[in-house]
Design a protein around this motif. Structure first.
Motif: not given
Ligand SMILES: [Zn+2]
Length: 146
Positions: A112, A114-115
């Motif tokens: 993930e 983008n986190k």
């Protein structure tokens, strides 16, 4: 020769890089130009923003920043544990620092990504080696802000 009897052995921790200041509140040392531009490197002779030469004064850089970009490293030199995360962290002074991210799960960042862009981080120091004179050699990294 009696003067040499008082020789003391300095085994205080040593920074791995010249711009890492240790002591009670470790921080990175930067340089600020009279125009406001800030830099991490100490060998710069002129400001790339205004062109002034040798108008730099040392500043204490913030220990908190944000992850600009990162990369999960799967292959490294023998003896270096992988995977680990290397990143470029933007400090509020306008300085970007390359360092490892610690206290994160590399697989999670890959899953993930983008986190983790813009994630607030804080600087930590850690002993990475001992030199020939017995000093702890101290490096720095960033971890998610608490
Ligand atoms: Zn300048």
């Amino acid at each position: 020769m009696a003067e040499q009897a008082q020789e003391t052995v300095d085994t205080s921790p040593q920074p791995i890089l010249p711009f890492l200041e240790l002591g009670s509140s470790p921080h990175l040392r930067g340089f600020k130009c009279v125009c406001g531009a800030a830099y991490l490197d100490v060998k710069r002779v002129a400001c790339s923003k205004c062109g002034e030469q040798n108008k730099f004064s040392p500043i204490k850089l913030s220990n908190k920043g944000k992850v600009y970009v990162f990369s999960v490293v799967h292959q490294s030199f023998p003896g270096i544990k992988t995977p680990y995360v290397t990143a470029i962290v933007d400090l509020p002074e306008g300085v970007s620092v390359r360092a490892n991210l610690v206290d994160v799960v590399p697989e999670q960042l890959q899953k993930e990504p983008n986190k983790y862009f813009d994630m607030p981080v804080e600087m930590v120091t850690n002993v990475v080696a001992k030199d020939r004179e017995g000093h702890d050699v101290v490096s720095f990294a960033f971890r998610p802000s608490k």
